[in-house]
Design an enzyme around this catalytic site. Sequence first.
Site, PDB file in Angstrom:
ATOM      1  N   ASP A 134       0.862  -1.178   0.000  1.00 49.06           N
ATOM      2  CA  ASP A 134       0.000   0.000   0.000  1.00 49.06           C
ATOM      3  C   ASP A 134       0.903   1.234   0.000  1.00 49.06           C
ATOM      4  O   ASP A 134       2.134   1.113  -0.031  1.00 49.06           O
ATOM      5  CB  ASP A 134      -0.934  -0.031   1.201  1.00 49.06           C
ATOM      6  CG  ASP A 134      -2.207   0.772   0.980  1.00 49.06           C
ATOM      7  OD1 ASP A 134      -2.312   1.464  -0.052  1.00 49.06           O
ATOM      8  OD2 ASP A 134      -3.101   0.742   1.845  1.00 49.06           O
ATOM      9  N   GLU A 153       0.034   4.642   1.809  1.00 50.49           N
ATOM     10  CA  GLU A 153      -0.050   5.640   2.876  1.00 50.49           C
ATOM     11  C   GLU A 153       0.973   5.413   3.990  1.00 50.49           C
ATOM     12  O   GLU A 153       1.357   6.348   4.687  1.00 50.49           O
ATOM     13  CB  GLU A 153      -1.468   5.659   3.470  1.00 50.49           C
ATOM     14  CG  GLU A 153      -2.521   6.285   2.575  1.00 50.49           C
ATOM     15  CD  GLU A 153      -3.141   5.295   1.603  1.00 50.49           C
ATOM     16  OE1 GLU A 153      -4.091   5.672   0.885  1.00 50.49           O
ATOM     17  OE2 GLU A 153      -2.689   4.132   1.564  1.00 50.49           O
ATOM     18  N   HIS A 189      -2.525  -0.063  -3.846  1.00 47.23           N
ATOM     19  CA  HIS A 189      -2.989   1.296  -3.559  1.00 47.23           C
ATOM     20  C   HIS A 189      -3.807   1.868  -4.704  1.00 47.23           C
ATOM     21  O   HIS A 189      -3.376   1.823  -5.866  1.00 47.23           O
ATOM     22  CB  HIS A 189      -1.805   2.220  -3.272  1.00 47.23           C
ATOM     23  CG  HIS A 189      -2.209   3.652  -3.077  1.00 47.23           C
ATOM     24  ND1 HIS A 189      -2.875   4.082  -1.952  1.00 47.23           N
ATOM     25  CD2 HIS A 189      -2.072   4.746  -3.882  1.00 47.23           C
ATOM     26  CE1 HIS A 189      -3.106   5.385  -2.051  1.00 47.23           C
ATOM     27  NE2 HIS A 189      -2.637   5.806  -3.222  1.00 47.23           N
ATOM     28  N   HIS A 236      -1.529   1.248   6.726  1.00 45.81           N
ATOM     29  CA  HIS A 236      -2.016   2.349   7.570  1.00 45.81           C
ATOM     30  C   HIS A 236      -3.092   1.840   8.505  1.00 45.81           C
ATOM     31  O   HIS A 236      -3.630   0.731   8.314  1.00 45.81           O
ATOM     32  CB  HIS A 236      -2.582   3.467   6.694  1.00 45.81           C
ATOM     33  CG  HIS A 236      -3.620   2.962   5.722  1.00 45.81           C
ATOM     34  ND1 HIS A 236      -4.923   2.715   6.079  1.00 45.81           N
ATOM     35  CD2 HIS A 236      -3.506   2.607   4.413  1.00 45.81           C
ATOM     36  CE1 HIS A 236      -5.588   2.255   5.035  1.00 45.81           C
ATOM     37  NE2 HIS A 236      -4.745   2.165   4.001  1.00 45.81           N
ATOM     38  N   HIS A 248      -7.778   5.013   7.046  1.00 44.63           N
ATOM     39  CA  HIS A 248      -9.059   4.779   6.399  1.00 44.63           C
ATOM     40  C   HIS A 248      -9.213   3.278   6.186  1.00 44.63           C
ATOM     41  O   HIS A 248      -8.287   2.509   6.441  1.00 44.63           O
ATOM     42  CB  HIS A 248      -9.150   5.510   5.053  1.00 44.63           C
ATOM     43  CG  HIS A 248      -8.212   4.984   4.011  1.00 44.63           C
ATOM     44  ND1 HIS A 248      -6.864   5.314   3.986  1.00 44.63           N
ATOM     45  CD2 HIS A 248      -8.401   4.136   2.968  1.00 44.63           C
ATOM     46  CE1 HIS A 248      -6.288   4.706   2.981  1.00 44.63           C
ATOM     47  NE2 HIS A 248      -7.189   3.966   2.341  1.00 44.63           N
ATOM     48  N   GLU A 276      -8.107  -2.659   6.535  1.00 38.72           N
ATOM     49  CA  GLU A 276      -7.462  -3.370   5.440  1.00 38.72           C
ATOM     50  C   GLU A 276      -6.473  -4.411   5.968  1.00 38.72           C
ATOM     51  O   GLU A 276      -6.404  -5.541   5.468  1.00 38.72           O
ATOM     52  CB  GLU A 276      -6.768  -2.365   4.522  1.00 38.72           C
ATOM     53  CG  GLU A 276      -7.742  -1.415   3.853  1.00 38.72           C
ATOM     54  CD  GLU A 276      -7.073  -0.226   3.191  1.00 38.72           C
ATOM     55  OE1 GLU A 276      -5.871  -0.316   2.851  1.00 38.72           O
ATOM     56  OE2 GLU A 276      -7.740   0.808   3.007  1.00 38.72           O
TER      57      GLU A 276
END
Length: 277
Positions: free
Chosen positions: A11, A13, A63, A107, A118, A136
């Site tokens: 990902d 972030e 992502h 994240h 998020h 996630e």
Amino acid sequence: MLLMKVYISVDMEGITGLGDYTYVSSNEKNYERGRRIMTQEANVVIEAAFQQGATEVVVNDSHSKMNNLMIEELHPDASLITGDVKPYSMVQGLDGNMDAVILLGYHARAGQRGVMAHSMTWGARNMYINDTPIGELGFNSYVAGYYGVPVVMVAGDDCVSEEAAALIQGVHTVAVKKTISRSSVKSLTPARAGTLLKQKTAIALQDIENIAPLAPPDQPVLKVEFTNYGQAEWANLMPGTSIIPGTCIVAYQAKDILEAYQAMLVMTELAMRTTFC
């Protein structure tokens, strides 16, 4: 040295030095810097995996539109899963043939402290498998567990490291940056983070046998809480779902975690069609 196949979901972030949305949105000024750092960070972990005896390393770009990693600069011996739409999104290509999973650049889940925290989309406030809140990290770890594969390392900010440690017993974590606010961090440099990631990858892969896969529940109930009722109405268009009265929560009874995962993808994509005029 173990012979093994390693799966890396990357990902953005949680990548070193990325502190706000300008690094992770493709139309923003810092995005090209962000994707270059992302690719460099993936390469450090890939190389460490090969040094520990990996015979195959599969990297899944996880992502946004999932086409961020620069394949022309990626480690030549890795294979890359890239592009959208993928039937299993952030865990596309993961199956029981893998020996270990690494979640890189992750994240914290929605509603929690952490840089750019998020869960899949900005419209989801909370997600649950049965009554366990997950993001996630949790959902992807459950899919790995369905196949009997342990998540051995999670790298990102300090908040996702804490989330991972609470969810997966024995998992190795790497905090490459500390959260100041949702859009600011105190970060290691890429060079320092790379050294740490290399060391931790080696330790995590040597410790595979001591980390149990995160077993998902049988026939799980997926619940997604959206930020407004219009999003819940869109998600509820998926057959088999129901809105819990008095809430913005949409529930779905799944036959297994794989079906729950795809249901989540459909529900969140539908919800983002909501307009706010």
